[in-house]
Design an enzyme around this catalytic site. Structure first.
Site, PDB file in Angstrom:
ATOM      1  N   ASP A 293      41.575 -40.716 -27.219  1.00 43.24           N
ATOM      2  CA  ASP A 293      41.624 -39.194 -26.962  1.00 43.24           C
ATOM      3  C   ASP A 293      39.814 -39.258 -26.374  1.00 43.24           C
ATOM      4  OD1 ASP A 293      42.419 -36.539 -25.881  1.00 43.24           O
ATOM      5  OD2 ASP A 293      43.258 -37.133 -27.887  1.00 43.24           O
TER       6      ASP A 293
ATOM      7  N   HIS B 213      43.622 -38.306 -20.507  1.00 46.64           N
ATOM      8  CA  HIS B 213      42.837 -38.443 -21.968  1.00 46.64           C
ATOM      9  C   HIS B 213      42.419 -39.876 -22.300  1.00 46.64           C
ATOM     10  CE1 HIS B 213      44.467 -35.119 -23.389  1.00 46.64           C
ATOM     11  NE2 HIS B 213      45.921 -34.540 -22.855  1.00 46.64           N
TER      12      HIS B 213
ATOM     13  N   GLU C 143      50.610 -34.605 -20.662  1.00 50.15           N
ATOM     14  CA  GLU C 143      49.334 -34.184 -20.260  1.00 50.15           C
ATOM     15  C   GLU C 143      48.469 -34.644 -18.945  1.00 50.15           C
ATOM     16  OE1 GLU C 143      48.241 -30.948 -23.133  1.00 50.15           O
ATOM     17  OE2 GLU C 143      47.624 -32.052 -23.328  1.00 50.15           O
TER      18      GLU C 143
HETATM   19  C1  ACM Z   1      50.318 -33.546 -27.144  1.00 52.66           C
HETATM   20  O1  ACM Z   1      50.464 -32.138 -27.939  1.00 52.66           O
HETATM   21  N1  ACM Z   1      49.628 -33.229 -25.878  1.00 52.66           N
HETATM   22  C2  ACM Z   1      51.328 -34.491 -27.819  1.00 52.66           C
END
Ligand code: ACM
Ligand code: ZN
Length: 768
Positions: free
Chosen positions: A192, A267, A333
């Site tokens: 991440d 991410h 996201e």
């Molecule tokens: C997430 O909670 N962004 C998958």
């Protein structure tokens, strides 16, 4: 016998039974358990005969013998001929590979299984039947027959090791806890923005640079300042490939499959900090320290071939390491602004004939999906991978509610359900004002327990596409092993029963009783766990046009005491026994008691405002969010005021205006109107810019009577409620009221969600 004697015998009987069955509180509850008379009593030396051949069976049995000896102090010796007190039999009629049967008689425990998973689960059940404490009393199990098998094949737990790094020991402990409760998929979130945690031999900088950041742990996640260039990157860590093999083997010995998540295309600030050429801007950047995204590139460039070469090389090493057929590639996201402003990305869209950046993401995921398929693996992604078209064979993890899962199942793709509520274990599980700091939101044990992984709207013929569900543990606010325990205990136990059992085995009151003995075990093991939520639930309903309040708690054995004079409730206050008529505005203070002791340090309070729209009807001229409907259509006229949190009593609408018409119970003289709103900067919730009121006698012709413009400061960090009040100089008659609250549309400059949709939250239209 007089009445008291009967009561006494009754209590004695139950105490006796409770004592006797204290070792039988198996979680997840077996599908079928039939009790018979008598006990099997273990001896100092017991004999075990195993009919199942093969190394895996042998290892599982050896591990059982060792664990049993540790738990009881008694010995088990293997026997190859004749009879033994513990017998393991192969039964090929058990078609489910995880199924097992245990027959406990006075002279023998006999386990039947068709594969090693079943054997492992039979042993887990036996451990739970043993007493929690080793004392001098004899160790015995009541005679019974258990027939058991899980409802779902995906019983997952996720762990984010990027936001905070967890040691090998902690990972193993996590796997131990999963195994105890028969969870079988470990989703390891290794990548991440704030940390790359897996050693990749070809790209050493990923862990030399990407695994480390400046330690800002003294700030809460979203408050962390960016690091400056001269600060030492002193927080982090990663798992070497050897360590990863060690974890995979450890998990396998507990029948747990490890699924790596190699997040993309967003991410990945950690990868870009290590290799800046992977981003659109290609400029050097510092590692992130927390939730502040200013000046950070967190996406791979979708127009750069080098990015695909990089990812394929990373995945190649991942495939060689992980035996699982699954690989999770994230996909959630993705802020597409960098792609909008990048020549290479725009060129890619042109040459590939992609109409927008959504399709560019789909191109990205499909291309990686093809590589995964060539390597005989299966791709899993968060539900955003549906946008712009789903890659062939991809499995969807539905996290933004159930909708993604439903859509994917309709497209005949497998899905794993992880909707935020109730599958996110980073949310609060009790009252946020005295719970340890958590991400946000509210997700109690009971909420998890009441979950059903098959969405109600999904047609029967598609149910088999739902593989199961998973608890997601994001670690922004989980900085220690101790806190990690707290977030999964006891919620994981509820999820395990949801995934293992069926509607006949699931009963909250009974689970509540069973879980108490697991709390005792956690105490003995020094595990940190959350208490069951002590907040009082307030619900209103109408009866004969009058408003009633129903109060309840998650404690079947609890009592609720309340006051209406703002004082702290005690045993001298009023005991709640049945729904209360609310005929005047009031502030209730309520407190849960168990065994005459208060269960929380503060009262749950609830304000009611009685006004003239109560008993009316709301029509939504524009739809509100499916996620934030509060108690449904009566919510805005049920007298319940919303608290300083987003989950309860608030109806929400994102980016659009709130537009409702309220039909009053009768023609009414109106002197004052007020729309109650929430401002919660961190949750992207802002007051409307203005609220327009109009009224009508017939519901057709409306007269505009006022526009209330916001004079409140919605700025940084603000959290408050405000009523948009309109006072009429002279009362007016009306049967209908139309309310339009104007959304500011997007989050303001400098906000983490700058330029993205902003919410309006409203709890009540008050008519006086
Ligand atoms: C997430 O909670 N962004 C998958
Ligand atoms: Zn680009």
């Amino acid at each position: 016998m007089n009445k008291n004697n009967i009561l006494f015998s009754f209590l004695l009987f139950f105490t006796f039974v409770a004592f006797q069955i204290s070792g039988q509180n198996i979680i997840p509850a077996p599908i079928k358990k039939i009790h018979s008379n008598g006990y099997f009593i273990f001896k100092n030396l017991n004999y075990l005969k195993n009919e199942c051949k093969g190394k895996e069976f042998g290892n599982t049995v050896n591990s059982f013998i060792e664990t049993f000896q540790n738990k009881t102090g008694y010995q088990i010796q293997k026997k190859h001929f004749g009879s033994a007190t513990i017998e393991i039999l192969l039964d090929q009629t058990l078609l489910n590979k995880e199924a097992y049967r245990i027959q406990i008689d006075t002279n023998q425990i006999s386990i039947s299984i068709s594969d090693v998973k079943g054997l492992f689960y039979a042993f887990q059940s036996i451990y739970q039947l043993l007493p929690a404490v080793r004392n001098n009393a004899e160790i015995k199990i009541p005679c019974m027959q258990i027939q058991d098998q899980p409802a779902f094949t995906w019983r997952g737990m996720h762990l984010d090791v990027s936001r905070h790094y967890f040691s090998m020991e902690t990972i193993k402990q996590y796997l131990d806890l999963m195994a105890t409760y028969k969870m079988n998929k470990f989703h390891w979130h290794l990548v991440d923005d704030q940390g790359w945690r897996i050693e990749i031999k070809k790209f050493p900088k990923l862990t030399q640079i990407g695994a480390w950041r400046v330690n800002k742990n003294e700030y809460w996640w979203n408050d962390r300042p960016q690091a400056s260039a001269n600060e030492e990157a002193n927080y982090g860590g990663y798992y070497t490939q050897n360590q990863i093999r060690e974890i995979i083997a450890y998990a396998a010995s507990k029948q747990i499959e490890v699924i790596p998540e190699i997040e993309m295309p967003g991410h990945v600030a950690s990868a870009i900090a290590s290799y800046s050429e992977l981003s659109c801007k290609q400029n050097t950047q510092l590692q992130m320290t927390g939730g502040n995204y200013t000046a950070i590139s967190s996406n791979y460039c979708a127009g750069n071939e080098q990015v695909f070469d990089f990812i394929e090389a990373v995945l190649k090493e991942v495939f060689e390491l992980f035996p699982s057929k699954y690989v999770h590639v994230g996909g959630d996201e993705v802020d597409k602004t960098s792609w909008e402003n990048c020549n290479k990305c725009q060129l890619r869209m042109k040459t590939e004939n992609l109409k927008d950046e959504e399709e560019l993401q789909s191109y990205f995921m499909k291309r990686i999906g093809a590589y995964i398929e060539q390597n005989h693996k299966k791709m899993i992604g968060w539900d955003e991978i549906l946008q712009g078209g789903l890659a062939k064979g991809a499995i969807v993890m539905s996290w933004r509610g159930e909708i993604g899962g439903i859509e994917a199942a309709k497209m005949k793709h497998n899905v794993i359900m992880t909707p935020g509520s109730p599958c996110y274990f980073d949310h609060y599980q009790g009252n946020a004002s005295y719970e340890p700091k958590a991400f946000n939101g509210f997700n109690s044990l009971k909420n998890v327990y009441n979950y059903r992984p098959i969405p109600a709207q999904l047609p029967d013929s598609l149910h088999h596409y739902v593989l199961g569900a998973q608890g997601n543990v994001w670690s922004e606010y989980i900085q220690s092993t101790n806190q990690l325990e707290y977030m999964i205990l006891p919620r994981m136990l509820a999820l395990s029963e949801v995934l293992w059992g069926n509607d006949t085995t699931r009963k909250w009151d009974e689970f509540y009783n069973r879980i108490q003995s697991h709390f005792e075990r956690f105490d003995l093991m020094g595990l940190n766990y959350a208490p069951i939520n002590t907040k009082i639930k307030f619900e209103t309903f109408y009866k004969d046009s009058a408003l009633y309040l129903n109060m309840s708690s998650d404690y079947p054995d609890g009592q609720i005491y309340f006051t209406k004079d703002n004082s702290m409730p005690g045993l001298q206050s009023v005991l709640y026994e049945k729904p209360i008529l609310i005929d005047s505005s009031a502030q209730f203070q309520t407190l849960l008691f168990k065994n005459n002791r208060p269960m929380s340090p503060i009262a749950s309070s609830q304000e009611f405002v009685i006004h003239k729209a109560i008993g009316g009807k709301v029509t939504y001229n524009l739809p509100i969010s499916k996620q934030y409907k509060a108690e449904g259509d009566i919510s805005l006229i049920n007298g319940i005021r919303g608290p300083l949190e987003t989950k309860r009593n608030w109806q929400g609408v994102i980016k659009e205006n709130l537009n409702i018409t309220v039909e009053l119970p009768q023609m009414t003289s109106i002197s004052k109107l007020a729309l109650g709103c929430l401002n919660y900067y961190k949750a992207w919730v802002f007051l409307p810019d203005s609220v327009l009121y109009s009224i009508s006698k017939d519901g057709k012709q409306f007269e505009s009577i006022g526009n209330v413009i916001s004079e409140f400061n919605s700025g940084s960090d603000s959290l408050f409620t405000a009523d948009f009040e309109l006072k009429l100089a002279k009362s007016k008659q009306a049967k209908y009221i139309k309310v339009e609250a104007i959304n500011r549309k997007v989050c303001p400059k400098g906000h983490p969600g700058e330029g993205q949709g902003s919410w309006i939250f409203t709890d009540e239209l008050i008519v006086q």
